[in-house]
Enzyme design. Structure first.
Site, PDB file in Angstrom:
ATOM      1  N   SER A 119      77.960  20.820  21.441  1.00 37.78           N
ATOM      2  CA  SER A 119      77.813  22.180  21.948  1.00 37.78           C
ATOM      3  C   SER A 119      78.168  22.219  23.432  1.00 37.78           C
ATOM      4  CB  SER A 119      76.382  22.677  21.706  1.00 37.78           C
ATOM      5  OG  SER A 119      76.276  24.062  21.960  1.00 37.78           O
ATOM      6  N   GLY A 120      78.263  23.433  23.978  1.00 38.84           N
ATOM      7  CA  GLY A 120      78.778  23.605  25.340  1.00 38.84           C
ATOM      8  C   GLY A 120      77.741  23.826  26.409  1.00 38.84           C
TER       9      GLY A 120
ATOM     10  N   ASN B  16      64.130   8.104  21.944  1.00 45.95           N
ATOM     11  CA  ASN B  16      64.641   9.348  21.385  1.00 45.95           C
ATOM     12  C   ASN B  16      65.906   9.719  22.139  1.00 45.95           C
ATOM     13  OD1 ASN B  16      65.042  11.966  20.380  1.00 45.95           O
ATOM     14  ND2 ASN B  16      63.637  12.838  21.881  1.00 45.95           N
TER      15      ASN B  16
ATOM     16  N   ARG C 129      62.376   8.405  12.664  1.00 44.04           N
ATOM     17  CA  ARG C 129      63.782   8.132  12.938  1.00 44.04           C
ATOM     18  C   ARG C 129      64.737   9.056  12.195  1.00 44.04           C
ATOM     19  NH1 ARG C 129      67.536   2.909  11.352  1.00 44.04           N
ATOM     20  NH2 ARG C 129      69.234   3.353  12.805  1.00 44.04           N
ATOM     21  N   LEU C 130      65.704   9.593  12.948  1.00 48.92           N
ATOM     22  CA  LEU C 130      66.870  10.247  12.390  1.00 48.92           C
ATOM     23  C   LEU C 130      68.022   9.272  12.593  1.00 48.92           C
ATOM     24  CD1 LEU C 130      68.087  12.921  11.205  1.00 48.92           C
ATOM     25  CD2 LEU C 130      68.650  13.540  13.565  1.00 48.92           C
ATOM     26  N   SER C 131      68.488   8.667  11.520  1.00 45.60           N
ATOM     27  CA  SER C 131      69.451   7.574  11.614  1.00 45.60           C
ATOM     28  C   SER C 131      70.851   8.118  11.894  1.00 45.60           C
ATOM     29  CB  SER C 131      69.469   6.761  10.319  1.00 45.60           C
ATOM     30  OG  SER C 131      68.168   6.294  10.017  1.00 45.60           O
ATOM     31  N   ILE C 132      71.422   7.724  13.033  1.00 45.22           N
ATOM     32  CA  ILE C 132      72.737   8.195  13.443  1.00 45.22           C
ATOM     33  C   ILE C 132      73.695   7.020  13.659  1.00 45.22           C
ATOM     34  CG2 ILE C 132      74.030   9.477  15.194  1.00 45.22           C
ATOM     35  CD1 ILE C 132      72.162  11.263  13.588  1.00 45.22           C
TER      36      ILE C 132
ATOM     37  N   CYS D 199      65.440  11.564  16.539  1.00 48.29           N
ATOM     38  CA  CYS D 199      64.155  10.890  16.497  1.00 48.29           C
ATOM     39  C   CYS D 199      63.052  11.553  17.310  1.00 48.29           C
ATOM     40  CB  CYS D 199      64.306   9.436  16.930  1.00 48.29           C
ATOM     41  SG  CYS D 199      65.671   8.572  16.136  1.00 48.29           S
TER      42      CYS D 199
ATOM     43  N   ASP E 285      72.499   1.540  19.617  1.00 45.14           N
ATOM     44  CA  ASP E 285      72.486   1.875  21.044  1.00 45.14           C
ATOM     45  C   ASP E 285      71.127   1.638  21.685  1.00 45.14           C
ATOM     46  OD1 ASP E 285      71.506   3.981  19.457  1.00 45.14           O
ATOM     47  OD2 ASP E 285      71.916   5.468  20.998  1.00 45.14           O
TER      48      ASP E 285
END
Length: 640
Positions: free
Chosen positions: A370-371, A79, A50-53, A2, A104
């Site tokens: 990712s690390g 975000n 929004r990026l829906s996760i 988001c 969340d």
């Protein structure tokens, strides 16, 4: 996840800026292409992509919530991701609160009502958020402890604007009267360090809320920041008999973090290079997703790819692996787009391969692990060994040490011991500036005649060093990198380049609970047995494949030195220098001289050249309006 955008009016005329928000919001549709929305009252306007996760059908933003008797008291845009939201939700429900969604984000605003500003101390995740309290008429802003998610702001007589991306505030600048002159101090810091350090941006009127900070502002008032996160790295020894207990604690904390970071209602994949950090994450993630997909990138040039090692790791842990090879032509073509997405330039050549591997990953998944952060938390950079090699100098009286430094200056370039004498003559505060430095002051004066020595790296690092004077030398270097290199380079590219493809990147090492263990590791278990990240390697012995466990760090190496000297990028670099309208900033004849010296093998100027070239491309986009980055999102309709 988001992108947020908002405005707090100084005079109760927020509705007049609704059109500005609507005009600016599509600039970051890449951060949230799934839906958009706005909300406003007399004082505040909120916009959101929004990026829906999580909770795909609900958790729409801007989100409204209020306790019993005060419905819709709060408005929030958020975000990021909160990984312990399930546990927090249960705790808050037991305290008597009700929820309208299963996402969340709502735990943040309910937690804010319950704990106030201390809500950030309960959150385990990455975040930038804004909460407007319609009763108290106060705006509350916050960023996560490490600065994984960005938050820009600008304040004028009209009010305060805030956004996940600076380009949105640039779109509002004329309406708000924001000072868009270039900040010369920030330019010099960028050229010195290859990134713009927080809280600066290259535009004088726009700043960033710092990592680990909150802020409050009321209509017409000043924005007041408060730091809530201060790393400690307490000096302590671990008894020999309890070393294994520490290694076990590290393994348990990381395994728990990866489990929490896998929470999503969409498919989660993982980046995989040839090193221990990403391999540990992918191996643990495979336990929670048997069909895990992993992704890596590389170049055709020998010695500049970890593709083979990553493929070996993927086979060892039993995951399907997808590879993207980047050509020099693709590299050059992508640079304008990347600079547009970044908001401010970052002169890190690994941005480009990351851009392409993220693009490939987004074809298959919506979230990747990712690390990032393992080196800063566990002592992974080779430079962290330096205090050991320079320890004998600490016993030499200061005047004599300074004399050795003067001696080093008259020794021939390349002579063995010259660098050791020079660095040994300096204090840590003088010699260590973080993991990247493009120009020293003499080199900078060659290309920036107006440079001021008081604006060098110590201008940025001195306040940070002042906070770590009681830490051991390795911890001091880690502490500095947490507040400079990591949040200025590593996390900027992690956020901006992945979100360019609407891909959410999660970093399980940068987790509150993992850090609680990492900051207790004594320096002799970080740099030990001839290796870095010793404690982490011991903790991962039974988890990662053996061929990865003790490999040296390589990262995303880029053949920039060869390409700038050869036909791949030399002509491109000439064209950028000639076309750039940066004569008031750079002495362009000196930059061209550096390019020719590099081509002729006189000196390796690749890092310095790339720093200048990246700025020139950025300047061509945002200042000159000469370069069209070719971003399709600019043409997206306002669909609110």
């Amino acid at each position: 996840m988001c992108g947020l955008l908002g405005f707090l009016s100084a005079d109760g005329n927020a509705s007049q800026f609704t059109a500005s928000i609507e005009k600016a919001l599509p600039c970051m549709r890449h951060r949230g292409p799934d839906e958009a929305g706005t909300w406003h009252d007399d004082d505040a306007v909120f916009g959101f992509n929004r990026l829906s996760i999580i909770d795909l059908e609900h958790s729409h933003q801007p989100l409204r919530w209020g306790p019993e008797g005060e419905p819709d008291r709060y408005a929030m845009t958020f975000n990021g991701e909160i990984y312990n939201y399930v546990e927090l939700r249960k705790e808050l429900q037991e305290a008597g609160y009700t929820f309208n969604t299963s996402g969340d984000g709502e735990t943040i605003v309910v937690g804010y009502h319950h704990w106030g500003a201390d809500v950030v101390r309960h959150l385990r995740g990455m975040f930038g958020f804004a909460i407007w309290d319609t009763t108290e008429r106060q705006l509350f802003l916050a960023r996560d402890p490490f600065g994984i998610k960005p938050l820009f702001f600008a304040t004028t007589e009209a009010g305060t604007a805030f956004a996940s991306e600076k380009k949105c505030i640039l779109e509002m600048a004329e309406d708000m009267g924001i000072d868009l002159s270039l900040d010369r101090r920030a330019i010099e810091h960028y050229v010195d360090l290859q990134y713009v350090p927080e809280p600066e941006s290259l535009h004088a009127g726009i700043r960033r809320l710092e990592s680990g900070c909150t802020a409050t502002v009321t209509p017409g008032g000043e924005l007041k920041q408060t730091r809530y996160f201060r790393p400690q790295f307490p000096a302590q020894k671990v008894a020999k008999g309890t070393e294994q207990e520490l290694f076990d604690r590290i393994a348990r904390a990381l395994e728990d973090s990866v489990e929490k970071h896998m929470r999503a209602d969409v498919t989660v994949g993982s980046f995989l290079s040839g090193g221990i950090d990403s391999t540990a994450i992918a191996t643990l993630a495979k336990r929670h997703n048997p069909n895990l997909l992993t992704f890596t990138t590389g170049f055709e040039r020998e010695g500049y790819s970890e593709v083979d090692v990553a493929a070996e790791s993927a086979a060892a842990i039993g995951v399907e692996h997808i590879v993207k090879i980047v050509s020099p032509e693709e590299y050059a073509d992508a640079i304008p787009k990347i600079m547009w997405y970044l908001d401010d330039p970052v002169a890190d050549p690994s941005l480009v391969p990351l851009f392409f591997v993220a693009q490939e990953a987004r074809k298959h998944v919506k979230v990747v692990l990712s690390g990032e952060g393992a080196d800063e938390l566990f002592g992974g950079y080779t430079i962290y060994k330096e205090p050991l090699s320079l320890a004998p100098f600490e016993k030499i009286p200061t005047p004599l040490r300074r004399g050795l430094g003067q001696l080093s200056k008259v020794l021939p370039e390349g002579m063995k011991g010259k660098s050791l004498l020079n660095r040994g003559s300096m204090t840590m505060e003088e010699r260590y500036y973080g993991n990247a430095r493009s120009f020293n002051f003499d080199q900078m004066k060659r290309v920036i005649p107006w440079a001021k020595q008081e604006w060098d790296h110590r201008d940025v690092t001195a306040p940070i060093y002042a906070q770590s004077k009681n830490m051991d030398p390795v911890a001091r270097m880690q502490h500095l990198d947490l507040f400079t290199w990591m949040r200025g380079d590593i996390l900027v590219k992690a956020d901006k380049i992945n979100m360019a493809h609407s891909l959410e990147l999660r970093v399980p090492f940068l987790d509150r609970e993992v850090f609680k263990v990492a900051e207790t590791i004594p320096h002799d278990l970080k740099i030990s047995h001839g290796t870095t990240k010793y404690a982490l390697r011991k903790a991962m012995e039974q988890i990662v494949p053996a061929h990865v466990l003790h490999r040296k760090k390589l990262g995303f190496p880029v053949p920039m030195r060869h390409w700038l000297a050869g036909d791949e990028l030399f002509g491109w670099a000439q064209d950028q220098i000639n076309a750039s309208q940066t004569d008031d900033i750079f002495k362009k004849t000196a930059v061209m001289e550096m390019l020719n010296e590099h081509r002729n093998g006189v000196s390796d100027h690749s890092r310095r050249l790339w720093t200048v070239l990246a700025f020139m491309v950025w300047h061509g986009i945002f200042v000159e309006k000469r370069i069209d980055p070719g971003i399709e999102q600019r043409d997206y309709p306002v669909y609110l």
